[in-house]
Design an enzyme around this catalytic site. Structure first.
Site, PDB file in Angstrom:
ATOM      1  CB  CYS A   1      -0.688   0.009   1.512  1.00 18.48           C
ATOM      2  SG  CYS A   1      -1.658  -1.933   1.369  1.00 18.48           S
TER       3      CYS A   1
ATOM      4  NE  ARG B   1       4.237   2.009  -0.494  1.00 17.91           N
ATOM      5  CZ  ARG B   1       5.776   1.313  -0.162  1.00 17.91           C
ATOM      6  NH1 ARG B   1       6.599   1.373  -0.810  1.00 17.91           N
ATOM      7  NH2 ARG B   1       5.537   0.923   0.745  1.00 17.91           N
TER       8      ARG B   1
ATOM      9  CD1 TRP C   1      -1.273  -6.342  -3.528  1.00 22.86           C
ATOM     10  CD2 TRP C   1      -1.270  -6.526  -1.756  1.00 22.86           C
ATOM     11  NE1 TRP C   1      -0.813  -7.288  -3.322  1.00 22.86           N
ATOM     12  CE2 TRP C   1      -1.000  -7.376  -2.398  1.00 22.86           C
ATOM     13  CE3 TRP C   1      -0.529  -6.642  -0.268  1.00 22.86           C
ATOM     14  CZ2 TRP C   1      -0.783  -9.049  -2.647  1.00 22.86           C
ATOM     15  CZ3 TRP C   1      -0.445  -8.032  -0.280  1.00 22.86           C
ATOM     16  CH2 TRP C   1      -0.693  -9.546  -0.037  1.00 22.86           C
TER      17      TRP C   1
ATOM     18  CG  ASN D   1       3.002   0.521   3.996  1.00 21.71           C
ATOM     19  OD1 ASN D   1       2.267  -0.504   3.498  1.00 21.71           O
ATOM     20  ND2 ASN D   1       4.007   0.841   3.567  1.00 21.71           N
ATOM     21  N   GLY D   2      -0.079  -1.799   5.463  1.00 19.12           N
ATOM     22  CA  GLY D   2       0.698  -2.470   6.947  1.00 19.12           C
ATOM     23  C   GLY D   2      -0.353  -3.896   7.690  1.00 19.12           C
TER      24      GLY D   2
ATOM     25  CD  GLU E   1      13.245 -13.134 -12.589  1.00 16.68           C
ATOM     26  OE1 GLU E   1      13.210 -13.719 -12.078  1.00 16.68           O
ATOM     27  OE2 GLU E   1      13.382 -11.740 -12.862  1.00 16.68           O
TER      28      GLU E   1
ATOM     29  CE  LYS F   1       9.994 -10.336 -13.999  1.00 14.45           C
ATOM     30  NZ  LYS F   1      10.825 -10.480 -12.559  1.00 14.45           N
TER      31      LYS F   1
ATOM     32  CD  GLU G   1       7.037 -10.787 -11.210  1.00 13.87           C
ATOM     33  OE1 GLU G   1       6.578 -10.893 -10.866  1.00 13.87           O
ATOM     34  OE2 GLU G   1       7.471 -10.632 -12.617  1.00 13.87           O
TER      35      GLU G   1
ATOM     36  CG  HIS H   1      13.082 -37.910 -11.843  1.00 18.60           C
ATOM     37  ND1 HIS H   1      13.621 -39.148 -12.467  1.00 18.60           N
ATOM     38  CD2 HIS H   1      14.222 -36.858 -12.606  1.00 18.60           C
ATOM     39  CE1 HIS H   1      14.716 -39.089 -12.346  1.00 18.60           C
ATOM     40  NE2 HIS H   1      15.397 -38.283 -12.421  1.00 18.60           N
TER      41      HIS H   1
ATOM     42  CE  LYS I   1       9.855  -2.480  -9.013  1.00 22.33           C
ATOM     43  NZ  LYS I   1      10.481  -3.858  -9.856  1.00 22.33           N
TER      44      LYS I   1
HETATM   45  C1  G6P Z   1       7.646  -8.120  -5.356  1.00 23.83           C
HETATM   46  C2  G6P Z   1       8.128  -8.053  -6.754  1.00 23.83           C
HETATM   47  C3  G6P Z   1       8.852  -8.321  -7.298  1.00 23.83           C
HETATM   48  C4  G6P Z   1      10.164  -8.950  -6.649  1.00 23.83           C
HETATM   49  C5  G6P Z   1      10.119  -9.382  -5.681  1.00 23.83           C
HETATM   50  C6  G6P Z   1      11.354  -9.326  -4.182  1.00 23.83           C
HETATM   51  O1  G6P Z   1       6.963  -9.741  -5.424  1.00 23.83           O
HETATM   52  O2  G6P Z   1       7.109  -7.913  -7.479  1.00 23.83           O
HETATM   53  O3  G6P Z   1       9.625  -8.524  -8.377  1.00 23.83           O
HETATM   54  O4  G6P Z   1      11.022  -9.598  -7.393  1.00 23.83           O
HETATM   55  O5  G6P Z   1       9.022  -8.255  -4.329  1.00 23.83           O
HETATM   56  O6  G6P Z   1      11.022  -7.806  -4.087  1.00 23.83           O
HETATM   57  P1  G6P Z   1      11.807  -6.802  -3.471  1.00 23.83           P
HETATM   58  O7  G6P Z   1      12.399  -5.512  -3.731  1.00 23.83           O
HETATM   59  O8  G6P Z   1      12.965  -7.089  -2.207  1.00 23.83           O
HETATM   60  O9  G6P Z   1      13.533  -7.689  -4.666  1.00 23.83           O
END
Ligand code: G6P
Length: 607
Positions: free
Chosen positions: A2, A27, A74, A100-101, A480, A484, A487, A503, A602
């Site tokens: 948030c 956020r 969020w 926020n929290g 990764e 991507k 997400e 397996h 994010k």
């Molecule tokens: C969230 C973001 C990701 C990020 C992860 C860890 O899930 O959407 O893109 O990799 O947090 O975030 P950080 O800021 O700790 O790298």
């Protein structure tokens, strides 16, 4: 997560809050709302969905005033509806709170408040806060807020506005980040610097258990017992242009394209006369030379960067390395001794699980070195030393340039340790540095192949499942690649070490299954080729990421995206890029909101 913001001054508050919230939307964007005071009366507007809906409503019917607080959500407790959107209020609707929290004991508090006659409207944990303030409001707002927060358990950053004291915003921090911006006849508060950056560069960082009373001419910071705290005022030097999309459709695409320049910058700053300079580490060479074990803990993309680093640290620095997802690390009773170093990797520097992992490590007297992008973040401040990745602000929710910047920094750190431990000779080190310097150029060449990647996306964007395979240093990149795609396009994808498909996941492969195979020319090439053949034998669609000049793969794969030849251990820094572009183009074809994927944020400041 948030985002929260507050403003008091002479400007028209609706627009200051909206501009700030737009920059905090990374956020969370489930709902948004603001509260302002005009002619002594508190007024609130909130809307479900992204901020643009709130902006439309305010355009039609502004709230007005020169003081206000805002929130972009969020959702944690309660669905993302208008009722659950912040700000929340007390029974008389005179006190508004953005938060926020998470308030962990909110259910007990709520039950007691209801028994005392308070009436609740939402399903959120936040709503207990304005009701608690209302309950303690026999003295002044400041004292009532102090008494209220003492009842709360959890992590939070809050801003409070009340029509009883209409000239001030009160904010408190415990866990969540909170920054105060200082202006001329105006002051600000926000979860993050970009929100206030167009208006001021002078900031103060609130610490846990600090409360700030903000009026237009003054900021008073105290502890919860009311003792005044002198805060240092710092000047922020982020370029505002780096917070704009420029000519790109999405921040993600802009950030993908920035990667060669980011890596050039890291190499320019960190390599002087063939020596690796890591000054901000704050760990002396005698200590580092004694490190026998490294524990890496991180989340999401940063975790994948840590997984790649494990291969490097064990191969070159000969240091036993473990990698954990932060949310698991702290609950598995990790064994740590004096010769253990923790690496915490975090783009934002605010991820709650990673921060909790750091605290767990520190409680066991382990030194913590953090690889961060945001150097003013909580993680940076709580670590013994930091290695900034120098990627500049990353706004797209799906991390791209931070990943390759993390990899580059971790590789340099590995080489530094290898040299320190006399494993790499001067000549070997120089040779590796020369190879690393070729990476920006290699990425530039991949970026010029967007047409090929776009065509590939056009062919497969309607598939509902993907598999990603890699071996060795490229196995974490397979993960990764799936992250991507999942997400931003909401397509299901699974990533595997290629040798493991027999397996289990091989049973998923048929003529309908795209299998992205990372097969650069390296020591595992032949083994990987066998796995590609296994996929083809089951009629799977092979999309290969291979090294320029590899004709063998072109004969058998459905599609090939070539990367330039580069030193084999550092290919993940390059193979990451076509994976990012593939996910991006698939998501765009599907009409997804690339920078604001559903349910994600994010900066994840809840555990
Ligand atoms: C969230 C973001 C990701 C990020 C992860 C860890 O899930 O959407 O893109 O990799 O947090 O975030 P950080 O800021 O700790 O790298």
């Amino acid at each position: 997560m948030c985002g929260i913001i507050g403003y008091v001054g002479n400007k028209y508050v609706d627009s200051v809050l909206l501009v700030g919230l737009e920059r905090l939307e990374y956020r969370g964007y489930d709902s948004a709302g603001i509260a302002t005071i005009l002619e002594g009366e508190l007024d609130i507007r909130k809307k479900e969905g992204q901020l643009k809906k709130l902006a439309e409503s305010l355009n039609l019917k502004p709230l007005g005033g020169n003081i206000g607080i805002g929130h972009t959500r969020w959702a944690t407790h309660g669905e993302p509806t208008e009722i659950n959107a912040h700000p929340h209020t007390d029974c008389k609707k005179q006190i508004a709170v953005v938060h926020n929290g998470i308030i962990e004991n909110y259910q007990d508090l709520k039950e007691n408040l209801i028994k005392e006659g308070h009436v609740f409207e939402s399903e959120t944990d936040t709503e207990v806060i304005p009701h608690l303030i209302e309950k303690f409001m026999d003295a002044n707002l400041e004292k009532a807020v102090c008494r209220a927060v003492k009842e709360l358990k959890g992590a939070y950053a809050i801003c409070v506005l009340s029509e009883k004291e209409p000239d001030k915003i009160i904010c408190v921090k415990l866990g969540g980040p909170l920054i105060i911006g200082l202006g001329n006849g105006e002051n600000f508060v926000a979860s993050d610097i970009p929100a206030i950056l167009p208006l001021t560069r002078k900031v103060m960082y609130l610490k846990d258990n600090e409360i700030a009373v903000i009026t237009k001419d003054k900021v008073k910071v105290m502890n919860l017992e009311g003792k005044i705290i002198e805060k240092k005022v710092e000047t922020v030097d982020i370029e505002i242009s780096r917070l704009d999309k420029g000519n790109y459709d999405y921040f993600m695409l802009k950030e993908i394209n920035e990667q060669p320049r980011v890596i050039e910058k890291i190499l320019h700053e960190r390599i002087k006369n063939s020596k690796i300079i890591l000054d901000e580490m704050n760990l002396d060479k005698q200590y580092l030379a004694k490190v026998k074990r490294i524990i890496i803990q991180a989340c999401g993309t940063s975790w994948h960067a840590g997984m790649v680093a494990k291969y490097w640290l064990e191969k070159y620095a000969h240091i036993h390395t473990e990698v954990d997802v932060s949310s698991e690390f702290r609950y598995r009773n990790p064994i740590a001794e004096g010769d253990t170093l923790m690496l915490a990797i975090s783009q934002s520097g605010e991820t709650a699980d990673t921060l909790a992992g750091i605290r767990e490590g520190k409680s066991k007297f382990v030194k913590v070195l953090s690889i961060v992008n945001v150097t003013s973040s909580t993680i940076a401040r709580e670590s013994d030393g930091i290695l900034p990745i120098m990627a500049g602000p990353e706004i797209g929710v799906a991390s791209t340039k931070a990943y390759t910047a993390q990899l580059t920094t971790l590789y340099l750190f590995t080489l530094y340790l290898a040299k320190l431990n006399y494993i790499l000779t001067e000549e070997n080190l120089e040779n590796k540095i020369e190879k690393l310097k070729q990476i920006p150029d290699a990425i530039d060449k991949v970026l010029k192949k967007q047409d090929i990647i776009l065509k590939c996306a056009e062919k497969y964007y309607q598939k509902r499942d993907f598999i990603f395979l890699g071996r060795g240093v490229n196995y974490p990149n397979a993960l990764e690649g799936t992250l991507k795609l999942k997400e931003i396009s909401y397509i299901h994808a699974t990533g595997y070490p290629a040798g493991e498909i027999k397996h289990g996941p091989i049973s998923l492969i048929n003529q309908d299954m795209p299998v992205v195979c990372l097969i650069p020319k390296d020591e595992l090439y032949d083994k990987m080729l066998n796995n590609v053949q296994e996929v083809i034998a089951r009629k799977g669609i092979v999309i290969a990421i291979a090294t320029e000049g590899d004709k063998k793969i072109a004969e058998i794969a459905s599609d090939v995206i070539y990367i330039p030849a580069c030193q084999e251990d550092i290919t993940p820094i390059v193979t990451a890029v076509p994976l990012q572009l593939l996910a991006y183009h698939v998501a765009v074809k599907l009409g997804c909101d690339v920078d604001k994927p559903r349910n994600l944020a994010k900066s994840v400041t809840v555990e």
